[in-house]
Design a protein around this motif. Structure first.
Motif, mmCIF file in Angstrom:
data_model
loop_
_atom_site.group_PDB
_atom_site.id
_atom_site.type_symbol
_atom_site.label_atom_id
_atom_site.label_comp_id
_atom_site.label_asym_id
_atom_site.label_seq_id
_atom_site.Cartn_x
_atom_site.Cartn_y
_atom_site.Cartn_z
ATOM 1 N N HIS A 264 -43.456 39.134 20.757
ATOM 2 C CA HIS A 264 -44.590 39.629 19.976
ATOM 3 C C HIS A 264 -45.717 39.756 18.499
ATOM 4 N N ASP A 265 -44.473 39.390 17.428
ATOM 5 C CA ASP A 265 -44.666 38.280 16.539
ATOM 6 C C ASP A 265 -45.414 37.232 16.063
ATOM 7 N N ILE A 266 -45.621 37.069 16.957
ATOM 8 C CA ILE A 266 -46.231 35.203 16.914
ATOM 9 C C ILE A 266 -47.472 35.563 17.900
ATOM 10 N N LYS A 267 -47.710 36.484 18.892
ATOM 11 C CA LYS A 267 -49.013 36.691 19.168
ATOM 12 C C LYS A 267 -49.582 37.400 17.980
ATOM 13 N N LEU B 186 -38.752 42.173 9.641
ATOM 14 C CA LEU B 186 -37.853 41.753 8.800
ATOM 15 C C LEU B 186 -36.373 41.138 9.861
ATOM 16 N N PHE B 187 -36.850 41.423 11.478
ATOM 17 C CA PHE B 187 -36.239 40.963 12.361
ATOM 18 C C PHE B 187 -36.768 39.756 12.878
ATOM 19 N N THR B 188 -37.668 39.247 12.348
ATOM 20 C CA THR B 188 -38.336 37.889 13.292
ATOM 21 C C THR B 188 -37.772 36.792 12.417
ATOM 22 N N LYS B 189 -37.701 37.106 10.403
ATOM 23 C CA LYS B 189 -37.493 36.989 9.761
ATOM 24 C C LYS B 189 -35.788 36.629 9.997
ATOM 25 N N ILE B 190 -35.214 36.719 10.208
ATOM 26 C CA ILE B 190 -33.652 36.906 10.116
ATOM 27 C C ILE B 190 -33.222 36.029 10.936
ATOM 28 N N ASN B 191 -33.808 36.879 12.540
ATOM 29 C CA ASN B 191 -33.623 36.397 13.672
ATOM 30 C C ASN B 191 -33.781 34.639 13.447
ATOM 31 N N PHE B 192 -34.789 34.281 13.391
ATOM 32 C CA PHE B 192 -35.888 32.784 13.605
ATOM 33 C C PHE B 192 -34.440 32.192 12.152
ATOM 34 N N ILE B 193 -34.194 32.456 10.869
ATOM 35 C CA ILE B 193 -33.187 31.850 10.305
ATOM 36 C C ILE B 193 -32.150 31.582 10.280
ATOM 37 N N THR C 41 -27.643 36.949 16.787
ATOM 38 C CA THR C 41 -28.221 36.707 15.893
ATOM 39 C C THR C 41 -27.930 37.669 14.475
ATOM 40 N N THR C 42 -28.931 37.869 15.044
ATOM 41 C CA THR C 42 -29.309 39.514 13.790
ATOM 42 C C THR C 42 -28.157 40.127 13.070
ATOM 43 N N THR C 43 -26.756 40.379 14.264
ATOM 44 C CA THR C 43 -26.108 41.273 14.156
ATOM 45 C C THR C 43 -24.942 40.256 12.565
ATOM 46 N N PHE C 44 -24.766 38.726 13.430
ATOM 47 C CA PHE C 44 -24.361 38.152 12.338
ATOM 48 C C PHE C 44 -24.701 37.829 10.993
ATOM 49 N N ALA C 45 -26.009 37.966 10.811
ATOM 50 C CA ALA C 45 -26.742 37.606 10.227
ATOM 51 C C ALA C 45 -26.351 38.769 9.348
ATOM 52 N N ILE C 46 -26.312 40.130 9.596
ATOM 53 C CA ILE C 46 -26.125 41.283 8.873
ATOM 54 C C ILE C 46 -24.990 41.756 8.297
ATOM 55 N N CYS C 47 -24.132 41.010 9.366
ATOM 56 C CA CYS C 47 -22.111 40.545 8.857
ATOM 57 C C CYS C 47 -22.033 40.024 7.842
ATOM 58 N N ILE C 48 -22.621 38.959 7.182
ATOM 59 C CA ILE C 48 -22.871 38.314 7.183
ATOM 60 C C ILE C 48 -24.001 38.167 5.409
ATOM 61 N N ALA D 246 -32.531 41.769 2.372
ATOM 62 C CA ALA D 246 -33.589 40.480 2.741
ATOM 63 C C ALA D 246 -34.535 40.657 2.607
ATOM 64 N N PHE D 247 -35.133 39.617 1.766
ATOM 65 C CA PHE D 247 -36.678 39.199 2.379
ATOM 66 C C PHE D 247 -37.439 40.604 1.044
ATOM 67 N N LYS D 248 -36.665 41.553 0.066
ATOM 68 C CA LYS D 248 -37.356 42.073 -0.438
ATOM 69 C C LYS D 248 -37.226 43.406 0.123
#
Length: 546
Positions: free
Chosen positions: A262-265, A281-288, A400-407, A422-424
């Motif tokens: 949806h974000d890409i569209k 923020l979801f797309t940024k964290i998820n993609f990285i 992925t986002t769950t793992f990233a948030i914990c890190i 994350a990302f200001k």
């Protein structure tokens, strides 16, 4: 003051109206309070449970399942249906030889339903025929697909549905040429009659392309090629790199998640209009996180395979050499010892690592025997399966986002920050707490499942070990259970041995797959009922931790 007094009166009047007066009303009132799920989570769980039960019945009908031993075997049928609807891919019956065309059709329809989502499909169909979508359906679909904004739910689902269907159609076209023109290996190591070759067969190539395109896009892991997944397309003279790359692209895109599409569209649409739209923020964290794990996984497995004492069957060519050994009783026994012939060509072992390691995050397709990986590599692959892909995608795991948030939370503590950023942007404290809860509960489920299967099916596990104990088998069991939770489909045990699992083990694995697909938030955390906010809090007291 008057407004507040009026509000209090209204609340008192409402509470009086809600109190049941008759005995039968009291019974239903208590039953309603006892029901652990909310209206939203309850409908999601009920819909998937009903789909699994119906699927289990269909996959146990004679003619659908070909082996007479499994006619009306509801446990086996329900296990396969659960694996299909959860897009896992672990099986008890070989799909290409154990099921008729109708059975394979039922399985791939279930994979499609599980990948896109039952309620997502309903909303997409309503939108296509021009019907209005109720707020109730939007709310449920928002929970199912993990979208926080109710206003964008229908648009997001429509975009993702169209995107995935187009991806499946394009993938089918490419795979058709791959299957039709690529010869398949009939290696003597494969069981006789276990490989189905679509080479130069229009009908088989067409069905194989449709089936595998849906399976790969939805990260299902089901195949109708052999009992060894895509291994026949990774042998000398039968290297189907077009098929492998197509699969790889499909499951990576399928694992990125609905909000990302949806974000890409929105980004593309905004650029055409000369506007600027930022990714969420979801797309940024998820993609990285996704890209980092995609690159890091093959590197770690390479180091494990390279630095281990034993010869790596992933990096090296080799053959089995029979050696005679005299036992204590004077009997002569022959041992098969694997001997290395040197390194594989660089492009071969690199493609093997990238394909199979990234497959553990999403799909479950394999081009090498899973048991060729060393124990250390199996452990890394198990962790990758546990993490999984993006939320609201066609894959499972803790996401992925769950793992990233914990890190990020750990780094915030190390830097003595009071909030996770994350990302200001500040991530809500409630989200951080839920992320840690998801990780802990998921770990507890996986460990419990391993423990139950180990005890319930110890006889089968003992028979799979070449030694006089089950030490060598435990890493296979860890990998198998993580595969079920991550909805991956890697099978270190053959179907014949999985059939010997105890009934309790099979039920536990079905529950693990179910939770892995829907996520902790839509299953176990759905038991948590919202409570009224407290106007007070207790005094704080420090406690020493490790």
């Amino acid at each position: 003051m008057k407004n507040s007094l009026n509000e209090d009166k209204e609340l008192n009047n409402k509470s009086k109206k809600k109190e049941p007066k008759k005995e039968n009303e009291k019974f239903f009132y208590k039953l309603k309070n006892w029901w652990p799920f909310s209206r939203v989570s309850g409908r999601i769980i009920f819909a998937y449970l009903l789909a699994i039960i119906i699927g289990g019945f269909l996959l146990s009908i004679p003619g659908v399942v070909l082996d007479p031993k499994n006619h009306w075997n509801f446990i086996t049928g329900m296990f396969t249906a659960s694996s299909a609807i959860s897009d896992t891919g672990i099986t008890m019956i070989q799909t290409n030889t154990g099921y008729s065309f109708m059975g394979q059709l039922f399985i791939i329809i279930m994979c499609q339903i599980g990948g896109i989502g039952i309620l997502t499909i309903k909303i997409s169909l309503l939108v296509m025929i021009g019907r209005k979508v109720s707020l109730d359906d939007q709310n449920i679909a928002s929970s199912e697909r993990g979208n926080n904004s109710l206003s964008n739910t229908v648009e997001m689902i429509k975009d993702a549905f169209v995107f995935l269907i187009v991806l499946e159609i394009v993938g089918s076209i490419v795979l058709f040429f791959g299957f039709y023109f690529t010869p398949i290996s009939l290696d003597p190591s494969f069981a006789e009659g276990s490989v189905s070759s679509p080479y130069n067969d229009f009908g088989k190539s067409l069905w194989a392309s449709i089936f595998h395109s849906i399976s790969a896009t939805n990260n299902a892991g089901f195949d109708i090629i052999s009992g060894n997944s895509l291994v026949p397309y990774n042998k000398p003279g039968s290297t189907g790199y077009l098929i492998q790359i197509t699969f790889l692209c499909q499951w990576v895109i399928g694992g990125l998640g609905y909000p990302t599409y949806h974000d890409i569209k929105k980004k593309i649409k905004a650029r055409r209009q000369g506007k600027t739209v930022k990714f969420s923020l979801f797309t940024k964290i998820n993609f990285i996180t996704y890209v980092t794990l995609f690159a890091l996984g093959p590197i770690l497995v390479f180091l494990t395979e390279w630095l281990t004492v034993e010869n790596s069957k992933i990096l090296l060519n080799g053959h089995y050499l029979g050696t005679n050994k005299i036992c204590e009783g004077g009997m002569l026994s022959t041992n098969q010892e694997w001997v290395s012939d040197g390194w594989k060509p660089t492009h071969v072992w690199m493609m093997d690592l990238i394909f199979n390691v990234s497959s553990t995050r999403n799909a479950g397709f394999a081009t090498v025997d899973v048991n060729n990986f060393t124990a250390g590599s199996k452990f890394i692959l198990s962790i990758w399966m546990f993490i999984g892909a993006a939320p609201s995608s066609t894959a499972g795991g803790i996401r992925t986002t769950t793992f990233a948030i914990c890190i990020l939370a750990v780094f915030s503590i190390m830097r003595n920050k009071k909030s996770v950023e994350a990302f200001k942007r500040k991530i809500p404290d409630e989200t951080v707490k839920r992320a840690f809860a998801v990780v802990f509960i998921s770990f507890f489920i996986v460990v419990s499942s391993i423990f139950v299967v180990y005890l319930d099916s110890n006889k089968m596990l003992f028979g799979t070990d070449n030694t006089d104990h089950t030490d060598a088998t435990i890493i296979k069991l860890i990998m198998y259970v993580c595969s079920a939770f991550g909805t991956v489909g890697f099978q270190p045990f053959p179907n014949e041995q999985i059939m010997q699992l105890g009934v309790l083990s099979k039920i536990m694995l079905v529950i693990t797959m179910f939770i892995g697909q829907l996520g902790i938030s839509n299953t176990l955390l759905a038991f948590v009922k919202p409570k009224n906010k407290q106007n007070y809090s207790y005094l704080e007291e420090e406690i020493t931790i490790g």
